[in-house]
Design an enzyme around this catalytic site. Structure first.
Site, short mmCIF file in Angstrom:
data_model
loop_
_atom_site.label_atom_id
_atom_site.label_comp_id
_atom_site.label_asym_id
_atom_site.label_seq_id
_atom_site.Cartn_x
_atom_site.Cartn_y
_atom_site.Cartn_z
CB ALA A 8 -0.89 -0.16 1.14
CG ASN A 82 7.96 2.44 1.12
OD1 ASN A 82 7.54 3.43 1.57
ND2 ASN A 82 7.20 1.46 1.59
CE1 TYR A 148 8.06 6.41 10.69
CE2 TYR A 148 8.92 8.47 10.38
CZ TYR A 148 8.12 8.01 9.51
OH TYR A 148 7.63 8.07 9.04
CE LYS A 152 11.39 6.02 8.26
NZ LYS A 152 11.23 4.83 6.92
#
Length: 260
Positions: A8, A82, A148, A152
């Protein structure tokens, strides 16, 4: 092209963009049904797809993927890292197992997959590695979603280092750093209503737009790309603000989202 988290959102959008440019695909994620639906869609567009379900939170998953692909006689000339998720209940309120899974899926697995597939790309003088990071990786960490942003940020720096190491080999490496994107990401972590009311519509981008920007940047061998003028302004502002001011800025962000 191996695309992780392809079931998705940005992963599926990137699969469609790469298929549109003539790539055959290996699609992987935890959920088989949407992967098969995407593979069928891409087949109608003329792209061959192989579906391999894996949970990258499992430390053995990257090597299993590598083995399954080799067993099928497939060559991977492109890698899109991803797969990802977040937990926003706060550091002390989140199960440590969920934190460990975040680190496995978004930090360790991309490194391992790049290490497994990059040597073959270098041998063949051709390859593409696109690591989907985030605008959050260019900002101070947000309280309530404590890991998070730092994860990243690591992915951005690792991508830049790999870009430098592989420069001149024919292998391109790019970190894609989207801001708020219209996907099911916020539905999964339970923040859809909060982020929708906290920020105006013009701050949001579509997954298709983000995917096209990422594809173009990787083809041009740009080490990092941030889609959207406003997102680039925010990233630049955060870089030049004093730490105290920047932390207060993201602290206000967290309060609007009721994370702390």
């Amino acid at each position: 092209m191996l695309v992780t988290g392809a079931s998705a959102g940005i992963g599926a959008a990137l699969a469609r963009v790469y298929a549109g440019h003539g790539w055959d695909l290996v699609l992987t994620a935890r959920r088989e049904t949407p992967l098969k639906a995407l593979a069928e869609e891409l087949a109608h567009a003329g792209a061959a797809s192989t579906v391999l379900t894996e949970d990258l939170a499992d430390p053995e998953a990257p090597r299993r993927l590598f083995g399954a692909i080799a067993q099928r006689g497939l060559t991977v000339d492109g890698l899109v890292n991803n797969a990802g998720f977040s937990r926003t209940a706060g550091f002390l309120n989140t199960d440590p197992a969920a934190h460990a899974a975040m680190i496995r899926v978004m930090l360790a697995a991309p490194v391992e997959l790049a290490r497994l597939f990059a040597p073959g790309m270098v041998e063949r003088d051709y390859g593409r590695i696109l690591n989907v990071a985030s605008l959050a990786g260019q900002m101070p960490a947000t309280g309530g979603d404590t890991l998070y942003g730092p994860i990243k940020s690591f992915l951005i720096k690792a991508s830049q280092g790999l870009y430098l190491e592989l420069r001149g080999t024919g292998v391109h490496v790019t970190a894609l750093c989207p801001g708020y994107t219209l996907t099911e990401f916020h539905d999964v972590n339970g923040t859809r209503e909060e982020v929708s009311t906290a920020y105006p519509a013009w701050m949001w981008q579509t997954a298709d737009h983000v995917a096209r920007v990422g594809y173009a940047a990787c083809e041009a061998n740009r080490p990092k790309v941030t889609p959207g003028v406003m997102n680039n302004l925010l990233a630049g502002l955060a870089k030049h603000l004093p730490d105290r001011v920047a932390l207060n800025m993201v602290g206000g962000h967290a309060k609007r989202l009721k994370r702390i």
